[in-house]
Design an enzyme around this catalytic site. Structure first.
Site, PDB file in Angstrom:
ATOM      1  N   ASN A  81       1.890   3.556   1.445  1.00 43.46           N
ATOM      2  CA  ASN A  81       0.592   3.374   0.795  1.00 43.46           C
ATOM      3  C   ASN A  81       0.766   2.352  -0.321  1.00 43.46           C
ATOM      4  O   ASN A  81       1.473   2.614  -1.292  1.00 43.46           O
ATOM      5  CB  ASN A  81       0.133   4.732   0.232  1.00 43.46           C
ATOM      6  CG  ASN A  81      -1.114   4.619  -0.620  1.00 43.46           C
ATOM      7  OD1 ASN A  81      -1.737   3.562  -0.713  1.00 43.46           O
ATOM      8  ND2 ASN A  81      -1.478   5.725  -1.256  1.00 43.46           N
ATOM      9  N   CYS A  93      -1.948   1.894  -4.479  1.00 40.48           N
ATOM     10  CA  CYS A  93      -1.849   2.560  -5.782  1.00 40.48           C
ATOM     11  C   CYS A  93      -1.314   1.575  -6.827  1.00 40.48           C
ATOM     12  O   CYS A  93      -0.749   0.542  -6.499  1.00 40.48           O
ATOM     13  CB  CYS A  93      -0.982   3.808  -5.670  1.00 40.48           C
ATOM     14  SG  CYS A  93       0.535   3.533  -4.816  1.00 40.48           S
ATOM     15  N   ILE A 136      -7.856   0.698   7.935  1.00 36.64           N
ATOM     16  CA  ILE A 136      -7.803   0.423   6.513  1.00 36.64           C
ATOM     17  C   ILE A 136      -7.667   1.713   5.692  1.00 36.64           C
ATOM     18  O   ILE A 136      -7.954   2.807   6.196  1.00 36.64           O
ATOM     19  CB  ILE A 136      -9.113  -0.286   6.024  1.00 36.64           C
ATOM     20  CG1 ILE A 136     -10.333   0.546   6.411  1.00 36.64           C
ATOM     21  CG2 ILE A 136      -9.204  -1.683   6.543  1.00 36.64           C
ATOM     22  CD1 ILE A 136     -11.682   0.016   5.880  1.00 36.64           C
TER      23      ILE A 136
END
Lengths: 303, 255
Positions: free
Chosen positions: A126, A129, A190
């Site tokens: 991911n 962030c 996405i």
């Protein structure tokens, strides 16, 4: 009928996976269907240290969608390995671990710790962030930062590495190329779109975190367009996701260029959504007389 | 046993301008619900509203169950207009339940407004033992009061406007009841209602050293513990209302 697909070196029996953050560590869904039916289970995002997450309210429903600001709450990689992996190992499916870090060092440490764990078949990174060490900028919104963090993680693991792209960028194909050039084996397209909702009575944002990630059917056309663009930009497999509720939605993603799909918010509404969508894909192939699902990939690009 | 099932509407009766009583028939495979548990109910055919809605078990019936609900948004407005025979996509029973008190305790059951929906079946199960503190905004909003009286030992009514019973909240009524008691050790409190009521109950529970169980509420997406949306802050970190709750000990919540 051949439903199998390959994500880098990872062979999936079918193209249906779960989207990270919508399926916990699988346990909550096991009473509703056999997890072995899935191509892969992608677990809730993990970090080296456990994270408490954001204060409530954490979710709010919007038109055909929902905003969430869970704040990456997770039990940490150590507890996951010891408490959740034994359960996941009992299923005949691939386990893909989603992970994140607050710094490049944390990403690398997480990838190293997860590599070699029995039953972990792949990693999904991911990059939506913030980087606490560099002005809180989002890793995945700058191609140079994307390249740096993906490159470092690439050196730290030999597991299939999937990079999950943020849609909150001007040109997603630029970030896609940066991730692939730095060593990504595949891309998830996405993540959620950043959004906000305001309570007109209190005149304040409805989420305690103010902003949240928009998911659900509302974002599907945006996701389809981004998969289509990324397919043109890179050669690696794409896992398409964003508002998939039905088999028809999943097929759109395959035709836009995805090799596999992930079911997310739909799991919250129908716990059997992923299995139902898999069934529907099979029915479509039968109806259309198609033997190999791979023949659908990218068909929307034909001129 | 399956907690994912389809229910048929038998009746969907208005009991007040903004409240309906929904009677459902459910498959035999649904596990028996216990007081305090809840159900996720899907009332949409398209994608707006998207999520299922959480409702407390109101009462178990011979053919299924009843849900008492307040119309307060798009989802409940659709539900209100659904007719007999319509099919609802449901999950449940979900979450934990009210632990029954030991023999020597007198249960004090608090209901604020639509909070009655969650504690009604508890009052039923306590079969004449519960002292019920039932508060609402007006006399008209004291829903199902006659049914509550059938199963309660005593019902102490309060209304915000003073149109029935004591003028004030159920928490005011509880305080008036507890203040003159010589010993509090033999009580046990159960509460469901608006946040300020639960908070007041928690304060009295600490002050009078009475064990209190409160039914918590928070925005919920999945109802089964996966989304981590419905958390409340406790002294032991965030806990999920749908999984570790909805019934929690008042002393564990950070109010």
């Amino acid at each position: 009928m051949d439903l199998s697909v390959k994500i880098g070196d990872l062979e999936l029996k079918n193209p249906v996976m779960t989207a990270s953050g919508t399926f916990g560590y699988g346990e909550e869904y096991a009473e509703f269907f056999d997890l072995s039916r899935l191509g892969a289970v992608v677990v809730k995002g993990l970090s080296i240290a456990p994270k408490e997450g954001n204060p409530p309210p954490r979710i709010v429903e919007t038109a055909s969608g929902m905003l969430n600001a869970i704040g990456l709450q997770n039990i940490g990689i150590e507890r996951f390995i010891h408490e959740k992996m034994p359960f996941l190992r009992t299923y005949d499916t691939k386990v893909i671990v989603n992970f994140f870090g607050d710094s490049i060092g944390e990403y690398v440490a997480a990838a190293e710790r997860l590599s070699g764990v029995d039953g972990v078949h792949g990693l999904e990174m991911n990059i939506s962030c913030p980087n606490k060490q560099a002005d809180w900028c989002i890793f995945g919104t700058d191609p140079r930062v994307t390249s740096e963090v993906v490159g470092k993680v690439r050196e730290a693991t030999r597991l299939p590495l999937i990079v999950k792209l943020s849609p909150n960028v001007t040109d997603i194909s630029v970030i896609a190329r940066a991730a692939v050039d730095a060593g990504a084996d595949a891309l998830s397209v996405i993540n959620t779109l950043t959004g906000m909702a305001i309570d007109i009575r209190t005149r304040k944002p409805k989420l305690a975190n103010r902003t949240g990630g928009l998911s659900g059917p509302a974002i599907k056309p945006v996701a389809i367009r981004m998969v289509y663009e990324v397919y043109k930009a890179v050669k690696v497999p794409i896992i398409g996701m964003g508002g998939i509720m039905t088999a028809e939605d999943a097929l759109e993603f395959l035709m836009a260029g995805a090799t596999a799909v992930a079911v997310g918010t739909a799991n919250f509404i129908h716990p059997t959504a992923a299995a139902d969508i898999l069934g529907g894909i099979g029915a479509f192939l039968t109806q259309e007389g198609i033997n190999d699902i791979r023949s659908l990939r990218g068909t929307a690009h034909a001129s | 046993m399956s907690r994912s099932f389809k229910a048929a509407i038998k009746e969907n009766l208005p009991v007040h301008a903004t409240h309906n009583l929904l009677s459902l028939s459910v498959p035999d495979s649904m596990p028996d619900p216990r007081p305090g548990q809840f159900f996720m109910v899907g009332m949409n055919r398209g994608t707006d509203p998207l999520l299922k809605r959480a409702f407390s078990l109101f009462r178990r019936t011979d053919e299924g169950l009843q849900i008492l609900y307040r119309v307060r948004g798009k989802g409940t407005d659709i539900l209100r207009n659904m007719k007999e025979g319509a099919i609802l996509d449901m999950l449940g029973p979900l979450g934990n339940f009210y632990p029954l008190p030991s023999e020597e305790k007198t249960p004090l059951v608090m209901a604020g407004g639509i909070g009655i929906a969650s504690v009604f079946s508890l009052i039923e199960d306590l079969a004449g033992k519960a002292i019920v503190f039932y508060g609402a905004r007006t006399k008209e909003e004291l829903l199902m009061l006659n049914e509550v009286k059938v199963y309660a030992k005593e019902v102490i009514v309060s209304t915000d406007d003073g149109s029935a019973g004591l003028k004030g909240t159920a928490a005011d009524a509880l305080r008036a009841f507890l203040a003159p008691q010589a010993s509090d050790a033999h009580f046990c409190i159960y509460a469901c209602g608006p946040h300020p009521l639960l908070k007041a109950v928690a304060r009295m529970s600490k002050e009078y050293r009475i064990r209190a169980y409160v039914s918590m509420e928070e925005h919920m997406a999945c109802g089964i513990g996966a989304c981590l949306g419905c958390v409340v802050k406790t002294h032991d970190g965030f806990k999920r209302v749908c999984k570790e709750g909805p019934v929690m000990s008042a002393s564990e919540i950070v109010w």
